[in-house]
Design a protein around this motif. Structure first.
Motif, PDB file in Angstrom:
ATOM      1  N   ALA A 220      29.458  -4.916  49.502  1.00 18.45           N
ATOM      2  CA  ALA A 220      30.968  -4.572  49.743  1.00 18.45           C
ATOM      3  C   ALA A 220      31.360  -4.876  51.214  1.00 18.45           C
ATOM      4  CB  ALA A 220      31.441  -3.309  49.286  1.00 18.45           C
ATOM      5  N   TYR A 221      32.834  -5.208  51.288  1.00 20.46           N
ATOM      6  CA  TYR A 221      33.438  -5.491  52.700  1.00 20.46           C
ATOM      7  C   TYR A 221      34.371  -4.814  52.812  1.00 20.46           C
ATOM      8  CZ  TYR A 221      36.282  -8.038  55.760  1.00 20.46           C
ATOM      9  OH  TYR A 221      37.133  -8.611  57.011  1.00 20.46           O
ATOM     10  N   ARG A 222      34.875  -4.281  54.034  1.00 16.50           N
ATOM     11  CA  ARG A 222      35.602  -3.445  54.231  1.00 16.50           C
ATOM     12  C   ARG A 222      36.458  -3.914  55.763  1.00 16.50           C
ATOM     13  NH1 ARG A 222      37.014   1.257  57.209  1.00 16.50           N
ATOM     14  NH2 ARG A 222      34.791   1.788  57.184  1.00 16.50           N
TER      15      ARG A 222
ATOM     16  N   GLN B  75      39.626 -12.146  51.991  1.00 20.30           N
ATOM     17  CA  GLN B  75      37.958 -12.029  52.049  1.00 20.30           C
ATOM     18  C   GLN B  75      37.503 -11.978  50.778  1.00 20.30           C
ATOM     19  OE1 GLN B  75      40.428  -9.759  53.147  1.00 20.30           O
ATOM     20  NE2 GLN B  75      40.216  -9.698  55.249  1.00 20.30           N
ATOM     21  N   THR B  76      36.053 -12.809  50.646  1.00 22.06           N
ATOM     22  CA  THR B  76      35.558 -12.618  49.460  1.00 22.06           C
ATOM     23  C   THR B  76      33.894 -12.292  49.649  1.00 22.06           C
ATOM     24  OG1 THR B  76      34.991 -14.965  49.795  1.00 22.06           O
ATOM     25  CG2 THR B  76      36.918 -14.474  48.334  1.00 22.06           C
ATOM     26  N   VAL B  77      33.517 -11.890  48.722  1.00 19.23           N
ATOM     27  CA  VAL B  77      32.094 -11.339  48.694  1.00 19.23           C
ATOM     28  C   VAL B  77      31.044 -11.959  47.578  1.00 19.23           C
ATOM     29  CG1 VAL B  77      30.375  -9.384  48.457  1.00 19.23           C
ATOM     30  CG2 VAL B  77      32.442  -8.941  49.836  1.00 19.23           C
ATOM     31  N   THR B  78      30.234 -12.671  47.784  1.00 21.15           N
ATOM     32  CA  THR B  78      29.390 -13.444  46.821  1.00 21.15           C
ATOM     33  C   THR B  78      28.071 -12.841  46.768  1.00 21.15           C
ATOM     34  OG1 THR B  78      30.601 -15.403  47.366  1.00 21.15           O
ATOM     35  CG2 THR B  78      28.941 -15.547  46.131  1.00 21.15           C
ATOM     36  N   GLN B  79      27.511 -12.269  45.702  1.00 20.77           N
ATOM     37  CA  GLN B  79      26.174 -12.211  45.324  1.00 20.77           C
ATOM     38  C   GLN B  79      25.577 -13.298  44.389  1.00 20.77           C
ATOM     39  OE1 GLN B  79      27.300  -7.769  45.103  1.00 20.77           O
ATOM     40  NE2 GLN B  79      24.995  -7.848  44.987  1.00 20.77           N
ATOM     41  N   SER B  80      24.753 -13.970  44.667  1.00 21.50           N
ATOM     42  CA  SER B  80      24.139 -15.175  44.096  1.00 21.50           C
ATOM     43  C   SER B  80      23.320 -14.921  43.062  1.00 21.50           C
ATOM     44  CB  SER B  80      23.883 -16.337  44.966  1.00 21.50           C
ATOM     45  OG  SER B  80      22.935 -15.954  45.902  1.00 21.50           O
TER      46      SER B  80
ATOM     47  N   THR C  80      26.719 -12.922  50.921  1.00 24.07           N
ATOM     48  CA  THR C  80      27.486 -13.592  51.907  1.00 24.07           C
ATOM     49  C   THR C  80      28.648 -13.311  51.440  1.00 24.07           C
ATOM     50  OG1 THR C  80      27.670 -15.453  50.255  1.00 24.07           O
ATOM     51  CG2 THR C  80      25.778 -15.750  51.765  1.00 24.07           C
ATOM     52  N   TYR C  81      29.570 -13.344  52.464  1.00 19.98           N
ATOM     53  CA  TYR C  81      30.834 -12.848  52.739  1.00 19.98           C
ATOM     54  C   TYR C  81      31.688 -14.056  53.505  1.00 19.98           C
ATOM     55  CZ  TYR C  81      29.706 -11.150  57.101  1.00 19.98           C
ATOM     56  OH  TYR C  81      29.074 -11.074  58.425  1.00 19.98           O
ATOM     57  N   ASP C  82      33.206 -13.942  53.184  1.00 17.23           N
ATOM     58  CA  ASP C  82      33.953 -14.752  53.758  1.00 17.23           C
ATOM     59  C   ASP C  82      35.249 -14.091  54.420  1.00 17.23           C
ATOM     60  OD1 ASP C  82      36.154 -17.739  53.307  1.00 17.23           O
ATOM     61  OD2 ASP C  82      35.241 -17.109  54.833  1.00 17.23           O
ATOM     62  N   THR C  83      35.454 -14.206  55.824  1.00 19.66           N
ATOM     63  CA  THR C  83      36.330 -13.488  56.407  1.00 19.66           C
ATOM     64  C   THR C  83      36.942 -14.168  57.497  1.00 19.66           C
ATOM     65  OG1 THR C  83      36.998 -11.141  57.307  1.00 19.66           O
ATOM     66  CG2 THR C  83      34.753 -11.718  57.504  1.00 19.66           C
ATOM     67  N   SER C  84      37.914 -13.886  58.242  1.00 14.68           N
ATOM     68  CA  SER C  84      38.387 -14.599  59.448  1.00 14.68           C
ATOM     69  C   SER C  84      38.558 -13.369  60.486  1.00 14.68           C
ATOM     70  CB  SER C  84      39.931 -15.108  59.089  1.00 14.68           C
ATOM     71  OG  SER C  84      40.940 -14.326  58.842  1.00 14.68           O
ATOM     72  N   GLU C  85      38.198 -12.259  60.150  1.00 10.41           N
ATOM     73  CA  GLU C  85      38.236 -10.716  60.973  1.00 10.41           C
ATOM     74  C   GLU C  85      37.102 -10.996  61.770  1.00 10.41           C
ATOM     75  OE1 GLU C  85      40.939  -8.931  61.177  1.00 10.41           O
ATOM     76  OE2 GLU C  85      41.954 -10.229  59.620  1.00 10.41           O
ATOM     77  N   SER C  86      37.117 -10.346  62.888  1.00 11.54           N
ATOM     78  CA  SER C  86      35.920 -10.100  63.655  1.00 11.54           C
ATOM     79  C   SER C  86      35.398  -8.768  63.536  1.00 11.54           C
ATOM     80  CB  SER C  86      35.973 -10.352  65.052  1.00 11.54           C
ATOM     81  OG  SER C  86      37.390  -9.532  65.766  1.00 11.54           O
ATOM     82  N   ASP C  87      36.077  -7.826  63.164  1.00  5.06           N
ATOM     83  CA  ASP C  87      35.793  -6.471  63.120  1.00  5.06           C
ATOM     84  C   ASP C  87      35.759  -5.987  61.673  1.00  5.06           C
ATOM     85  OD1 ASP C  87      36.493  -3.291  64.811  1.00  5.06           O
ATOM     86  OD2 ASP C  87      34.743  -3.940  63.999  1.00  5.06           O
ATOM     87  N   TYR C  88      34.956  -5.652  61.296  1.00  7.54           N
ATOM     88  CA  TYR C  88      34.840  -5.018  59.590  1.00  7.54           C
ATOM     89  C   TYR C  88      33.473  -4.380  59.458  1.00  7.54           C
ATOM     90  CZ  TYR C  88      32.128  -9.539  59.947  1.00  7.54           C
ATOM     91  OH  TYR C  88      31.200 -10.499  60.076  1.00  7.54           O
ATOM     92  N   TYR C  89      33.257  -3.974  58.327  1.00  4.48           N
ATOM     93  CA  TYR C  89      32.200  -3.142  57.742  1.00  4.48           C
ATOM     94  C   TYR C  89      31.732  -3.832  56.668  1.00  4.48           C
ATOM     95  CZ  TYR C  89      34.238   0.167  61.021  1.00  4.48           C
ATOM     96  OH  TYR C  89      34.756   0.664  62.269  1.00  4.48           O
TER      97      TYR C  89
ATOM     98  N   ALA D 221      26.524 -16.457  60.291  1.00  9.91           N
ATOM     99  CA  ALA D 221      26.262 -17.167  58.951  1.00  9.91           C
ATOM    100  C   ALA D 221      27.066 -16.189  57.935  1.00  9.91           C
ATOM    101  CB  ALA D 221      24.862 -17.077  58.708  1.00  9.91           C
ATOM    102  N   LYS D 222      27.645 -15.151  58.073  1.00  2.00           N
ATOM    103  CA  LYS D 222      28.284 -14.319  57.436  1.00  2.00           C
ATOM    104  C   LYS D 222      27.375 -13.981  56.175  1.00  2.00           C
ATOM    105  CE  LYS D 222      32.833 -15.780  58.616  1.00  2.00           C
ATOM    106  NZ  LYS D 222      34.122 -16.826  58.384  1.00  2.00           N
TER     107      LYS D 222
END
Lengths: 115, 116
Positions: free
Chosen positions: B93-95, B2-7, B24-33, B72-73
């Motif tokens: 932040a992503y968890r 997973q990655t998190v981007t602040q442009s 924006t963030y990138d993940t293949s998970e469906s459940d997250y915070y 759109a993540k």
């Protein structure tokens, strides 16, 4: 109640020395995290404790870094043979596990400068 | 991974105006915070707002609200009626939900200046 506290607030050391950074979590919090924040960056995960054991230490950069939490409360992050690249702010966070909306509460960090 | 981007490295807003910070963030998970944290010069990270991915309703906390676009993540933060005390570094932040660790993955931050 008291929040997460970290000591020292600032630490200056010389290359090659050993340092210890302390974290006191919120009372009753079972989970404890260490993060490292380099200048101009977001915090990066180092290690996570659930109780006394390190449940995930995948973020430790190398074997010079070690952390303990012997009684499931206070934690110490130990850095051996410090290098200039270790200079950063080291943040500690704690949380109460077992809740879906687990929230990490952060301390003020320790700013480490390696000369 | 997973990655998190602040442009937006820096943003500026006039006092009492509204500003939106992007994430924006990138993940293949469906459940997250997802979270927005504020870091003033004191260095202490303060939770501003959080969003559960399975909830379609956007989270709000007083003057702070998010626009969560799961497909759109994207997870932007809107600050209304900006105040001088809002000036700080803001981190998205992503968890992941479940798994062996609840570590947070942070973006690189947006420095918000509030002009009087």
């Amino acid at each position: 109640g008291a929040g997460v506290s970290q000591t020292p607030s600032n630490k200056v050391t010389e290359k090659g020395k050993y340092v210890e950074l302390r974290c006191d979590p919120i009372s009753g919090h079972t989970a404890l995290y260490w993060y490292r924040q380099s200048l101009g960056q977001g915090p990066e995960f180092l290690i996570y404790f659930q109780g006394t054991g390190a449940a995930d230490d995948s973020g430790l950069p190398n074997d010079r870094f070690f952390a303990v939490r012997p009684e499931g409360s206070v934690s110490t992050l130990k850095i051996q043979r410090t290098e200039r690249g270790d200079s950063a702010v080291y943040l500690c966070a704690s949380s109460l596990m077992g809740t879906r909306l687990e929230t990490q509460y952060f301390g003020p960090g320790t700013r480490l400068l390696v000369l | 991974a997973q990655t998190v981007t602040q442009s937006q490295p820096e943003m500026s807003v006039q006092e009492a105006e509204t500003v939106t910070l992007s994430c924006t963030y990138d993940t293949s998970e469906s459940d997250y915070y997802l979270f927005w944290y504020k870091q003033p010069p004191s260095r202490q990270m303060i939770l501003v707002i959080r969003q559960e991915a399975y909830k379609q309703q956007n989270a709000t906390e007083n003057r702070f609200s998010v626009n969560f676009q799961k497909a759109a993540k994207s997870f932007s933060l809107k600050i209304s009626d900006s105040q001088l005390g809002d000036a700080a570094m803001y981190f998205c932040a992503y968890r992941q939900s479940g798994g062996a660790t609840n570590k947070l993955i942070f973006g690189t931050g947006t420095l918000l200046a509030v002009q009087p």
